[in-house]
Design an enzyme around this catalytic site. Structure first.
Site, PDB file in Angstrom:
ATOM      1  N   LYS A 105      23.032  61.863  42.022  1.00  0.00           N
ATOM      2  CA  LYS A 105      23.691  63.170  40.509  1.00  0.00           C
ATOM      3  C   LYS A 105      24.967  62.660  40.295  1.00  0.00           C
ATOM      4  O   LYS A 105      25.494  63.254  39.848  1.00  0.00           O
ATOM      5  CB  LYS A 105      23.764  64.615  41.787  1.00  0.00           C
ATOM      6  CG  LYS A 105      22.210  65.570  42.241  1.00  0.00           C
ATOM      7  CD  LYS A 105      23.232  66.497  42.054  1.00  0.00           C
ATOM      8  CE  LYS A 105      21.491  66.729  42.367  1.00  0.00           C
ATOM      9  NZ  LYS A 105      22.063  68.957  42.231  1.00  0.00           N
ATOM     10  N   ASN A 162      17.824  72.350  42.857  1.00  0.00           N
ATOM     11  CA  ASN A 162      16.921  73.392  42.936  1.00  0.00           C
ATOM     12  C   ASN A 162      15.889  73.497  42.891  1.00  0.00           C
ATOM     13  O   ASN A 162      14.832  74.729  43.862  1.00  0.00           O
ATOM     14  CB  ASN A 162      18.014  74.285  42.719  1.00  0.00           C
ATOM     15  CG  ASN A 162      17.503  75.812  42.771  1.00  0.00           C
ATOM     16  OD1 ASN A 162      16.982  76.128  44.368  1.00  0.00           O
ATOM     17  ND2 ASN A 162      17.781  76.887  42.083  1.00  0.00           N
ATOM     18  N   PRO A 167      20.795  69.701  35.775  1.00  0.00           N
ATOM     19  CA  PRO A 167      20.873  68.198  36.150  1.00  0.00           C
ATOM     20  C   PRO A 167      20.128  67.793  37.080  1.00  0.00           C
ATOM     21  O   PRO A 167      21.188  68.267  38.074  1.00  0.00           O
ATOM     22  CB  PRO A 167      21.717  67.817  34.756  1.00  0.00           C
ATOM     23  CG  PRO A 167      22.286  68.356  33.825  1.00  0.00           C
ATOM     24  CD  PRO A 167      21.985  71.016  34.722  1.00  0.00           C
ATOM     25  N   GLU A 168      19.362  67.625  37.242  1.00  0.00           N
ATOM     26  CA  GLU A 168      19.173  66.699  38.453  1.00  0.00           C
ATOM     27  C   GLU A 168      18.921  65.081  39.069  1.00  0.00           C
ATOM     28  O   GLU A 168      18.851  64.490  37.674  1.00  0.00           O
ATOM     29  CB  GLU A 168      18.094  67.834  39.858  1.00  0.00           C
ATOM     30  CG  GLU A 168      18.572  68.944  39.398  1.00  0.00           C
ATOM     31  CD  GLU A 168      17.618  69.399  40.453  1.00  0.00           C
ATOM     32  OE1 GLU A 168      16.835  68.741  41.105  1.00  0.00           O
ATOM     33  OE2 GLU A 168      17.134  70.740  40.374  1.00  0.00           O
TER      34      GLU A 168
END
Length: 440
Positions: free
Chosen positions: A54, A184, A2-3
């Site tokens: 986040k 990422n 999760p971003e």
């Protein structure tokens, strides 16, 4: 995984599912989870969510009815709103189900005031996620790349002297102090679109970018497809893509992309670089894998190895009604062995055993040809046929044919002499016995 976009979609999911619902009772925590208890209990309250980078905040607001000021409120009843800050870790998300279908890994639960009851739960299989009661946004995190774009740009460009920008650009993009919401897969997509090598010094990439004001935006004169000159187009840079690329992922949520159910097929089709065939991958100084194309840059870690990731089909968990297989991203490498390898091993073993058996048969044949050395006079006749331990077995392949024939002839002569000596010794013993008898 999760971003920033996933956490924003999670906040939209909570607001959509909890709209018009009243929750009641205490907030329950699972016994397994090590996060702290949420000390909130109320007969009637509502839930609203908002995201920033986040992080997600759930605001629990008690509902005040007429006459509540006169009525005595219990000691355990919460009278003031409470903010619970969530950080999802690797696998956290929100789920809204009935009480009977409560997920196995539902570590924090909010119950509705209805019959049968329904539950808003925070599910986290790996337990890397966390929450904090009466919490606020983390001070170490910078402005959100989605909703605080101008302050985000200013925060980065006014702090380029920080040591964080001495690192490669791929590692600086994961610093939440400046890039709150970038993770990422987003860093790989952003660098790929600008064709920036991932292991270039971050300061050299960001030095030429200017702070954009609302009145004066940086523009560049270009020619459009029709060939008209003088058309003003805003030049995209690294910081602008840190804002627009996450917005593209948020729009994917309208097309059926649901991170809560781990259905990433739409996101996978959108990706141009991350986990795409034909792209290169290396681990950075923190052990995180960066995907890129072409030259990685001069700041590649020593001994950095490429890693291959695959979207594997895994079985659905028991928290959903549908039991279809779903695609999830895994960081483990699964190398499939060829199916014919076992057969090859069996063939090798069989060939080895056949060779050993053929060799033993040859040795037996040769040992039959080779006779024993001359036996002593005291040995019995039964042991004559056996080979003595001093004689080494000889095979036909070890000697030349002529030498082998001569050895066989010699052994035959020796055996004949042994027999003659044995037969001559016997009548002498009998004659001695007869003489003794006559003398008596």
């Amino acid at each position: 995984m999760p971003e920033g976009p996933e956490l924003h979609l999670a906040s939209l999911f909570v607001n959509r599912m909890c709209e018009g619902l009243v929750f009641t009772g205490a907030v329950e925590k699972s016994e397994v989870n090590k996060n702290p208890e949420v000390p909130f209990c109320c007969d009637a309250y509502i839930i609203k969510a908002q995201s920033r980078g986040k992080e997600v905040i759930l605001t629990l607001t008690p509902i005040k009815k007429d006459g509540d000021s006169k009525r005595k409120v219990g000691k355990h009843q919460s009278q003031h709103p409470m903010d619970v800050v969530f950080r999802f870790g690797m696998s956290g998300f929100f789920r809204f189900t009935s009480e009977d279908d409560l997920p196995k890994h539902a570590h924090l639960r909010f119950y509705t005031n209805e019959s049968p009851r329904r539950v808003l739960s925070f599910e986290d299989t790996r337990r890397f996620g966390s929450w904090q009661a009466n919490g606020t946004w983390q001070k170490d995190r910078g402005p959100c790349v989605l909703f605080e774009y101008e302050s985000f740009r200013e925060n980065v460009l006014s702090n380029l002297s920080d040591k964080a920008f001495d690192k490669p650009i791929c590692e600086a993009l994961l610093n939440q102090k400046y890039f709150n919401g970038i993770g990422n897969y987003l860093r790989a997509e952003i660098l790929f679109r600008l064709q920036i090598p991932p292991f270039v010094k971050a300061r050299t990439v960001l030095e030429g970018i200017e702070i954009i004001n609302e009145d004066k935006k940086e523009v560049k004169k270009t020619t459009d497809t029709a060939g008209k000159k003088g058309v003003k187009v805003e030049t995209p840079d690294l910081l602008s893509l840190c804002h627009t690329v996450p917005l593209e992922v948020v729009k994917l949520g309208e097309n059926g992309y649901t991170p809560a159910k781990a259905e990433y097929s739409v996101l996978q089709a959108w990706m141009q670089c991350y986990c795409v065939d034909g792209m290169n991958s290396l681990s950075d100084h923190n052990g995180r894998t960066i995907w890129f194309k072409g030259d990685p840059g001069p700041m590649v870690p020593k001994g950095a190895k490429s890693r291959k990731f695959k979207w594997k089909i895994q079985k659905d968990h028991d928290y959903t009604d549908s039991k279809k297989a779903k695609k999830t991203h895994t960081e483990s490498i699964a190398i499939e062995k060829p199916a014919k390898k076992k057969d090859n091993i069996k063939v090798k073993k069989e060939s080895a055993t056949s060779k050993a058996q053929s060799g033993s048969k040859r040795q037996k044949k040769d040992t039959k040809r080779v006779s024993t050395e001359p036996a002593d006079e005291n040995t019995k006749s039964k042991k004559r046929g056996k080979r003595s331990s001093k004689v080494t077995p000889r095979t036909g392949t070890d000697k030349i044919k002529g030498q082998h024939v001569e050895e066989v002839i010699k052994t035959k002569r020796n055996s004949v002499t042994c027999r003659e000596s044995a037969t001559k010794a016997k009548p002498q013993r009998r004659s001695s016995g007869t003489r003794r008898g006559r003398s008596r």
